[in-house]
Design a protein around this motif. Sequence first.
Motif, PDB file in Angstrom:
ATOM      1  N   ASP A  23      24.028  49.051  51.035  1.00  0.00           N
ATOM      2  CA  ASP A  23      24.865  49.211  49.833  1.00  0.00           C
ATOM      3  C   ASP A  23      26.093  49.972  50.322  1.00  0.00           C
ATOM      4  O   ASP A  23      26.036  51.168  50.576  1.00  0.00           O
TER       5      ASP A  23
ATOM      6  N   VAL B 298      28.538  45.295  47.874  1.00  0.00           N
ATOM      7  CA  VAL B 298      29.801  46.024  47.886  1.00  0.00           C
ATOM      8  C   VAL B 298      30.524  45.885  46.553  1.00  0.00           C
ATOM      9  O   VAL B 298      30.370  44.883  45.869  1.00  0.00           O
TER      10      VAL B 298
ATOM     11  N   THR C 285      39.840  49.453  49.185  1.00  0.00           N
ATOM     12  CA  THR C 285      40.983  48.787  49.815  1.00  0.00           C
ATOM     13  C   THR C 285      41.649  49.754  50.816  1.00  0.00           C
ATOM     14  O   THR C 285      42.005  49.376  51.926  1.00  0.00           O
ATOM     15  N   GLU C 286      41.767  50.992  50.387  1.00  0.00           N
ATOM     16  CA  GLU C 286      42.476  51.985  51.191  1.00  0.00           C
ATOM     17  C   GLU C 286      41.725  52.385  52.451  1.00  0.00           C
ATOM     18  O   GLU C 286      42.341  52.808  53.432  1.00  0.00           O
TER      19      GLU C 286
ATOM     20  N   GLU D 286      30.766  47.969  43.713  1.00  0.00           N
ATOM     21  CA  GLU D 286      30.419  48.757  42.523  1.00  0.00           C
ATOM     22  C   GLU D 286      29.008  49.279  42.735  1.00  0.00           C
ATOM     23  O   GLU D 286      28.278  48.802  43.609  1.00  0.00           O
ATOM     24  N   PRO D 287      28.615  50.227  41.909  1.00  0.00           N
ATOM     25  CA  PRO D 287      27.246  50.734  42.055  1.00  0.00           C
ATOM     26  C   PRO D 287      26.233  49.621  41.761  1.00  0.00           C
ATOM     27  O   PRO D 287      26.480  48.770  40.907  1.00  0.00           O
TER      28      PRO D 287
ATOM     29  N   THR E   4      37.621  42.990  50.701  1.00  0.00           N
ATOM     30  CA  THR E   4      36.315  42.645  51.286  1.00  0.00           C
ATOM     31  C   THR E   4      36.436  41.367  52.116  1.00  0.00           C
ATOM     32  O   THR E   4      35.883  41.271  53.216  1.00  0.00           O
TER      33      THR E   4
ATOM     34  N   ILE F 169      27.179  56.791  44.155  1.00  0.00           N
ATOM     35  CA  ILE F 169      28.514  56.698  43.567  1.00  0.00           C
ATOM     36  C   ILE F 169      28.371  56.482  42.064  1.00  0.00           C
ATOM     37  O   ILE F 169      27.608  55.613  41.623  1.00  0.00           O
TER      38      ILE F 169
ATOM     39  N   TRP G 164      33.144  51.640  49.856  1.00  0.00           N
ATOM     40  CA  TRP G 164      34.454  51.769  50.507  1.00  0.00           C
ATOM     41  C   TRP G 164      35.516  51.287  49.552  1.00  0.00           C
ATOM     42  O   TRP G 164      35.220  51.014  48.387  1.00  0.00           O
TER      43      TRP G 164
ATOM     44  N   THR H  57      46.916  46.884  45.396  1.00  0.00           N
ATOM     45  CA  THR H  57      45.744  47.214  44.598  1.00  0.00           C
ATOM     46  C   THR H  57      46.167  48.043  43.393  1.00  0.00           C
ATOM     47  O   THR H  57      47.246  48.618  43.386  1.00  0.00           O
TER      48      THR H  57
ATOM     49  N   PRO I  25      39.356  59.802  47.120  1.00  0.00           N
ATOM     50  CA  PRO I  25      39.271  58.378  46.727  1.00  0.00           C
ATOM     51  C   PRO I  25      39.197  58.149  45.216  1.00  0.00           C
ATOM     52  O   PRO I  25      39.193  57.021  44.777  1.00  0.00           O
TER      53      PRO I  25
HETATM   54  O1  PRX Z   1      34.748  52.867  42.694  1.00  0.00           O
HETATM   55  C1  PRX Z   1      34.459  52.403  43.985  1.00  0.00           C
HETATM   56  C2  PRX Z   1      33.979  50.970  43.911  1.00  0.00           C
HETATM   57  O2  PRX Z   1      35.116  50.166  44.144  1.00  0.00           O
HETATM   58  C3  PRX Z   1      36.270  50.980  44.352  1.00  0.00           C
HETATM   59  C4  PRX Z   1      37.180  50.344  45.370  1.00  0.00           C
HETATM   60  O3  PRX Z   1      37.671  49.145  44.872  1.00  0.00           O
HETATM   61  P1  PRX Z   1      38.498  48.172  45.816  1.00  0.00           P
HETATM   62  O4  PRX Z   1      39.570  48.937  46.493  1.00  0.00           O
HETATM   63  O5  PRX Z   1      38.910  47.021  44.999  1.00  0.00           O
HETATM   64  O6  PRX Z   1      37.505  47.727  46.929  1.00  0.00           O
HETATM   65  C5  PRX Z   1      36.313  47.064  46.588  1.00  0.00           C
HETATM   66  C6  PRX Z   1      35.604  46.608  47.826  1.00  0.00           C
HETATM   67  C7  PRX Z   1      35.492  47.590  48.913  1.00  0.00           C
HETATM   68  C8  PRX Z   1      35.713  52.296  44.814  1.00  0.00           C
HETATM   69  O7  PRX Z   1      36.624  53.350  44.609  1.00  0.00           O
HETATM   70  N1  PRX Z   1      32.960  50.686  44.928  1.00  0.00           N
HETATM   71  C9  PRX Z   1      33.115  49.977  46.063  1.00  0.00           C
HETATM   72  N2  PRX Z   1      31.929  49.859  46.709  1.00  0.00           N
HETATM   73  C10 PRX Z   1      31.007  50.517  45.974  1.00  0.00           C
HETATM   74  C11 PRX Z   1      31.660  51.054  44.846  1.00  0.00           C
HETATM   75  N3  PRX Z   1      31.005  51.794  43.930  1.00  0.00           N
HETATM   76  C12 PRX Z   1      29.685  52.008  44.125  1.00  0.00           C
HETATM   77  N4  PRX Z   1      28.998  51.515  45.179  1.00  0.00           N
HETATM   78  C13 PRX Z   1      29.595  50.766  46.116  1.00  0.00           C
HETATM   79  N5  PRX Z   1      28.886  50.277  47.128  1.00  0.00           N
END
Ligand code: PRX
Length: 658
Positions: free
Chosen positions: A417, A392, A422-423, A394-395, A317, A524, A420, A270, A510
Motif C-alpha cells: 500500500d 496507490v 505527484t511531488e 488513497e487510503p 502513477t 494516512i 506518495w 497538479t 505534503p
Molecule cells: O492524500 C494522499 C493520497 O494522494 C495524494 C497525492 O495525490 P497525487 O499527487 O495525485 O498522487 C497520487 C498517486 C501517487 C496524497 O497526498 N494518497 C496517495 N497514495 C496514498 C494516499 N493516501 C493514502 N494511502 C495511499 N497509499
Amino acid sequence: MTQEEVSLEARLEEQESFDPPESFVEQANVSDPEIYAEFEDEWPECWERAADLLSWDSEYDTVLDDDDEPFYEWFTGGELNASANCLDRHVEEGAKNRAAIKWEGELGETRTYTYGELLNEVEAFAATLRDRGVEEDDVVTLYMPMIPELPIAMLACARLGAPHSVVFAGFSADALATRMNAAESEYLVTCDGYYRRGDALDHISKANEGLEGVEHEVSDVVVVDRLGDALTHSLADNQHDYDELVAEHAGASVEPVSRDAEDMLFLMYTSGTTGEPKGVKHTTGGYLSYAAWTSHSVLDIKPEDTYWCSADIGWITGHSYIVYGPLALGTTTMMYEGTPDYPTKDRLWEIIEKNRVDVFYTAPTAIRAFMKWGKQYPAEHDLSSLRLLGTVGEPINPRAWKWYYKHIGNEECPIVDTWWQTETGGMMITTLPAINTMKPGSAGPPLPGIDAQVVDAAGEEVEAGKAGYVTVDKPWPGMLRTLYNNDDRFLEEYWQEYSDPDADEWVYFPEDGAKIDDDGYITILGRVDDVLNVSGHRLGTMEIESAVVGVEGIAEAAVVGGDHEVKGEAVYVYAIPEDGYEGGDDLEAKAEDAINDSIGPIARPESVIFTPELPKTRSGKIMRRLLEDIASGNDLGSTSTLRNPEIVEEIAGQVEAD
Ligand code: PRX
C-alpha cells in the motif's frame, strides 16, 4: 457460501497482520532487513544504489548538493538520457526482442512493441519532433489517452531533452489551455479520439477547442489517428498526421542528448489549494533513479516479468510506474486503453490471465468497484501468475485490502500500500514486500532513506495512535525541484509550515493527515488542505468553485468532499442563487456543465445543493467541515458557533432528499 468458506472469511476478517510468504521472500529483489540501517548509516550516499540502476554518460561528482536548501540537487555533475536508459541500453544488452510494451485496446486489438521496435519508433518520432523544430528544453504538451503513442512521445521528448507535460485526456479543453499557457508550450501531440465503453470518443475537437485558448503561437500539432474511419477529422495547416511523419522518418537514428542530472525531464500539473494548477518539475537523474529504485525494491520488478499498473499515464502513477520505472528496469509493461467493466466486469482478470501478469498495481477505488461487482468475476480466471499486488492513490480500508488479498492474490501475494504524491516522484511510505509484516489499512513504515514522521501542529512527533500530519525531514532524489516558474509558491506550499529557515531546518509538508503506531507504521488519514481525492485523483475545491461561481445566476459556492462507497470521496457543491434566480434543475445543469468545461467529467458533482446561505462562523468563514459532514451523512454535532445555525438543518434536509 459453504461452511468452510464462512470460517475462512471470519478468520480473514479478524486477522490484523500478514507476513509475506516464504516463496516470495526467496526470490525478492530486496529481502535483507538490514537495508533500513544501511540507508540510515550511509545517508545520503545510500542513494548511490538508486543511481547505480541507471547508465550514466558521465558520472556524478556529488550525491546530494544542499548548498541552497530547499532547492536540493542530486547526482550533480552527472549526465544521462532517460530514453537511452529505458531503451538503448536494454537493446545493447541483448533484450532487443523482449516485449517492452504490451498494449490492449478496449475493443480487444493488441499491439506489442519489443525493446528493439520501441527504440525504432521512438527514434522516428524524435526525428519528427526535431524536424518540426523541437529543441532541448522546449516543453512539449502531450494530450493523449492510453495509447502506445503516449509513452512513445514521452520517450521521444526525453531523447531530445525536451521536457514533456502530459495532460490527462479526460481533462477539458480549458484545462489543456491553462497548462499549455502556464508552460508556454508551443508543441502539442494529441490524437483524434479513443474508445470508451465501446464508443468512439472525439478527442480532437476538445484539443482544438483548447488550442483556441492558448495565448501564444503554437507552432506544431501532431495528431495520432487512433480511430481510423470511426471518426473523420480534418487537420489545420500546422497539424500533421503522426503516421505520415513517422513513416517519413522510419529508420532515423537520433542520438540521445546527454542531459545534466538536474535538467528537467518533465512537468506535471497538479491541483493545489488555489485555482491555479501547480507545475511540478521533475529532473532527469534524481527522478529516474528514484522511479527505478522503487520499482525494483517495492514492486520487485524483474526484467523477465510482465508487469501491469492499471493507472492512466496522464497521472504521476503512470509516469513513474507504467513508463519510466518499469522501462528503466527493462521489464514488460502492460497498457490497457479502456474501462475495467467493458465489455464485461472481468476484463482486467482476463488481461492478467492472458498475459500471465506477475505484478499488478491499482487503486483502492478500483478494488472497491471490483468488490461491489463480486468475487465471481476474478474467480472465473486463472490469476496464479500473480506474485505481488500494490495499491496507490488513497487510503485502502481493511475490508477492501482483504478482498484484494484473498480474491485476487489468493492469499499468496504480498500487498504494498504505497503512499506518495505527484511531488514526491515515487513511493515514500510502504512496506517492503519481502521484509515487513503487512497491516491492512496502514501504508507501513517510510522506505529506507526516507525520513518521514507524524507530527502535531507544533512539529513535535505525536504519540502512537494520535492523529497528526506527515512531514519529511530529509530530501530524497525523486522530489520535485520547484514549481515551474514559481519558486515562491514552491516555498510557500511545501516548506513554510514546519521549516525554520533561520536554523537551516527544512521540512517538507505534503499536507496529509496521518497516525503512527508503536511499530512505526503510518496510516494516512487524507488531505488536510482544500484538495479532494476522488477515485484516487486529486481535485482542487477552488478550481471547482471558480467554475461554479462563473455561472450566471450563481452568487456564491462552496465545494467539499463527501464519503463515497466506490470513489472514496465525491464532489458536493453548495451554491447560493443570485437574486432573481431559482436554484433548480436548470441552474444545476449549468453548474455541472461549467465544471465539465473547466476541469472535465472526473470532477462531476454527486450533488448540487442550492441554499439561500452557507453556514458561516461568526467571523464569516464558511464552515467546510460541517458541509462535509452533511455530504457524508455524519452526525453534525454542535452548531452553536455559527452565525446562522438554522441554515444547517435546511441544507441537511435537502441533501437527504436528493
Ligand atoms: O492524500 C494522499 C493520497 O494522494 C495524494 C497525492 O495525490 P497525487 O499527487 O495525485 O498522487 C497520487 C498517486 C501517487 C496524497 O497526498 N494518497 C496517495 N497514495 C496514498 C494516499 N493516501 C493514502 N494511502 C495511499 N497509499
